[in-house]
Design an enzyme around this catalytic site. Structure first.
Site, mmCIF file in Angstrom:
data_model
loop_
_atom_site.group_PDB
_atom_site.id
_atom_site.type_symbol
_atom_site.label_atom_id
_atom_site.label_comp_id
_atom_site.label_asym_id
_atom_site.label_seq_id
_atom_site.Cartn_x
_atom_site.Cartn_y
_atom_site.Cartn_z
ATOM 1 N N THR A 28 0.835 -1.210 0.000
ATOM 2 C CA THR A 28 0.000 0.000 0.000
ATOM 3 C C THR A 28 0.867 1.256 0.000
ATOM 4 O O THR A 28 0.395 2.312 -0.403
ATOM 5 C CB THR A 28 -0.909 0.026 1.247
ATOM 6 O OG1 THR A 28 -0.102 -0.304 2.387
ATOM 7 C CG2 THR A 28 -2.036 -0.972 1.137
ATOM 8 N N SER A 60 32.037 -5.104 7.170
ATOM 9 C CA SER A 60 30.885 -5.698 7.840
ATOM 10 C C SER A 60 31.336 -6.979 8.517
ATOM 11 O O SER A 60 32.124 -7.746 7.938
ATOM 12 C CB SER A 60 29.790 -6.001 6.811
ATOM 13 O OG SER A 60 28.874 -6.911 7.379
ATOM 14 N N ALA A 113 15.183 -12.018 4.691
ATOM 15 C CA ALA A 113 14.090 -12.652 5.419
ATOM 16 C C ALA A 113 12.854 -11.766 5.449
ATOM 17 O O ALA A 113 11.913 -12.019 6.196
ATOM 18 C CB ALA A 113 14.530 -13.002 6.844
ATOM 19 N N GLY A 114 12.869 -10.690 4.668
ATOM 20 C CA GLY A 114 11.692 -9.824 4.590
ATOM 21 C C GLY A 114 11.519 -8.971 5.832
ATOM 22 O O GLY A 114 10.425 -8.487 6.113
ATOM 23 N N LEU A 115 12.596 -8.765 6.596
ATOM 24 C CA LEU A 115 12.499 -7.997 7.836
ATOM 25 C C LEU A 115 13.231 -6.657 7.709
ATOM 26 O O LEU A 115 13.570 -6.017 8.692
ATOM 27 C CB LEU A 115 13.053 -8.817 9.011
ATOM 28 C CG LEU A 115 12.367 -10.183 9.209
ATOM 29 C CD1 LEU A 115 13.059 -10.983 10.317
ATOM 30 C CD2 LEU A 115 10.877 -10.014 9.529
ATOM 31 N N SER A 116 13.475 -6.252 6.471
ATOM 32 C CA SER A 116 14.056 -4.932 6.177
ATOM 33 C C SER A 116 15.470 -4.739 6.687
ATOM 34 O O SER A 116 15.794 -3.708 7.266
ATOM 35 C CB SER A 116 13.201 -3.817 6.761
ATOM 36 O OG SER A 116 12.116 -3.603 5.943
ATOM 37 N N SER A 118 17.871 -4.184 4.780
ATOM 38 C CA SER A 118 18.472 -3.087 3.996
ATOM 39 C C SER A 118 18.079 -1.727 4.550
ATOM 40 O O SER A 118 18.919 -0.838 4.656
ATOM 41 C CB SER A 118 18.144 -3.177 2.506
ATOM 42 O OG SER A 118 17.090 -4.012 2.247
ATOM 43 N N ASP A 162 9.558 0.992 5.007
ATOM 44 C CA ASP A 162 10.591 0.343 5.815
ATOM 45 C C ASP A 162 11.493 1.369 6.509
ATOM 46 O O ASP A 162 11.820 1.235 7.688
ATOM 47 C CB ASP A 162 11.435 -0.588 4.941
ATOM 48 C CG ASP A 162 10.575 -1.624 4.236
ATOM 49 O OD1 ASP A 162 9.442 -1.863 4.668
ATOM 50 O OD2 ASP A 162 11.047 -2.190 3.226
ATOM 51 N N TYR A 212 8.686 -7.226 -7.734
ATOM 52 C CA TYR A 212 8.229 -6.069 -6.978
ATOM 53 C C TYR A 212 7.962 -4.895 -7.933
ATOM 54 O O TYR A 212 6.898 -4.259 -7.885
ATOM 55 C CB TYR A 212 9.281 -5.680 -5.936
ATOM 56 C CG TYR A 212 8.879 -4.524 -5.056
ATOM 57 C CD1 TYR A 212 8.220 -4.745 -3.854
ATOM 58 C CD2 TYR A 212 9.148 -3.212 -5.430
ATOM 59 C CE1 TYR A 212 7.844 -3.694 -3.043
ATOM 60 C CE2 TYR A 212 8.774 -2.149 -4.628
ATOM 61 C CZ TYR A 212 8.123 -2.396 -3.433
ATOM 62 O OH TYR A 212 7.752 -1.336 -2.635
#
Ligand code: GLA
Length: 370
Positions: A28, A60, A113-116, A118, A162, A212
């Site tokens: 959305t 990193s 894992a779709g948990l942002s 980035s 995000d 996407y």
């Protein structure tokens, strides 16, 4: 390896930004709609020191590659470092004069894992650079700067959710964000006896790919055909659907419009203290993402079905789709049963073992060394 071991000096400070779970309001944000994410305890930590040679040097603890960039411009660097260096570019493009920095990144958030992860990286670097160079930017604007890094430096056409979640969320709350006006409100997320169980389905997603972008393009096309700035503006769904010939555009529109309604309904329930009732909205959101928006994936569908069957009040995929995590709203005493049911269903299909994480609505990005 510590910052001192790598750079031969201590950092000037340490900053941390969280990943997010979107409770409801998926796909959305780039339709000018409503979202309701909360920040996770897990996130990305950045130790940083100013440099007066203008160079960005990055390490990193989770990656072997290192990066050194003199003049960040889009295309000058790829991989994980682009998300960090892109923020420096974007801050400068917005007129904020940040100089170089030595950065050490450490994450306790799984990637893909779709948990942002980035957005967490972008936002941790954003708050670090702002503090290092004494740049004052209101957080909603900083979210747009971080989003621009991802859109124009990394090349992923994400919305604003995000980065806003990572920068604006507060402990114990979900963030109701109107992605058109930029206005937000903190909605108490009082879980009393319920657990928000994140199920990492272990199917990794890669959002820089086309799925996407093609969903976003379809929504823009539908809005254009309807003569509206965005699908947010649809007030009569039946009438809008009757004007769209393409069945794919009809399905995409149906999802976006009903999803905005579900966000409003969820906020009403949370404000009334009826958290358990939100479960049915989560499952409805999942079915819409699966059947109308077509961004779900087999591991998510099985995780949702098994969770609900084993006693969850509701469950849905989170994030952009095509891989990543599911969130289930589970009476706390049922959590072991839900975990067992999902794990057994995966094992019987010979899928990798799912990972579980109890999500606690946490604080947004901040300096953590003082
Ligand atoms: C990704 C994007 C967000 C949002 C979600 C879907 O997480 O980064 O901007 O569009 O997908 O809701």
């Amino acid at each position: 390896m510590s910052f001192d071991e790598i750079y031969g000096r201590g950092p000037d400070g340490v900053w941390r930004a969280p990943g997010r779970v979107n409770l409801i309001g998926e796909h959305t944000d780039y339709n000018d709609g409503l979202v309701l994410p909360f920040a996770l305890g897990q996130g990305v930590t950045v130790s940083a020191a100013r440099r007066d040679d203008g160079v960005f040097e990055l390490r990193s603890l989770q990656a072997a590659e290192t990066a050194t960039v003199q003049d960040p411009v889009p295309g000058s660097i790829g991989g994980w470092a682009a998300y960090a260096v892109g923020v420096a570019w974007s801050l400068r493009a917005a007129g904020h004069p940040v100089g170089g920095a030595s950065l050490l990144i450490d994450a306790d958030l799984p990637q893909g894992a779709g948990l942002s992860s980035s957005a967490a990286l972008e936002c941790a670097v954003a708050v670090a650079l702002c503090d290092l160079y004494d740049v004052r930017v209101p957080r909603p604007e900083l979210a747009r700067i971080a989003q621009r890094a991802e859109n124009d430096f990394v090349g992923m056409p994400c919305g604003i959710m995000d980065q806003s979640a990572s920068l604006l969320c507060t402990e114990g709350h979900a963030l109701l964000l109107d992605c058109r006006s930029g206005l937000s409100a903190q909605v108490p997320l009082d879980l009393s006896g319920l657990t928000l169980l994140v199920i990492d389905t272990r199917a990794e997603h890669e959002l820089v790919d086309g799925g996407y972008a093609s969903r976003r393009a379809a929504c823009e096309k539908a809005a254009e055909l309807l003569g509206m700035p965005a699908l947010r503006d649809v007030t009569d769904l039946g009438e809008a659907l009757s004007r769209l010939e393409d069945p794919v555009l009809r399905r995409r529109t149906q999802h976006v419009v009903t999803e905005n309604h579900r966000v409003e309904a969820a906020v009403g329930l949370l404000r009334a203290g009826a958290v358990a009732e939100v479960g049915a909205l989560l499952t409805a959101s999942h079915l819409s993402l699966r059947d109308e928006f077509e961004v779900s994936w087999p591991e998510a569908n099985v995780a949702v079905e098994e969770s609900v069957h084993a006693g969850a009040r509701g469950a849905r995929m989170v994030g952009g789709g095509f891989g990543g995590s599911v969130i289930a709203l589970v009476p706390s005493d049922r959590v072991p049963r839900v975990r067992e049911a999902v794990a057994a269903a995966y094992a019987s299909r010979e899928w990798p073992e799912p990972r579980f994480l109890a999500a606690a609505p946490s604080e947004g990005a901040r300096r953590v060394d003082r």
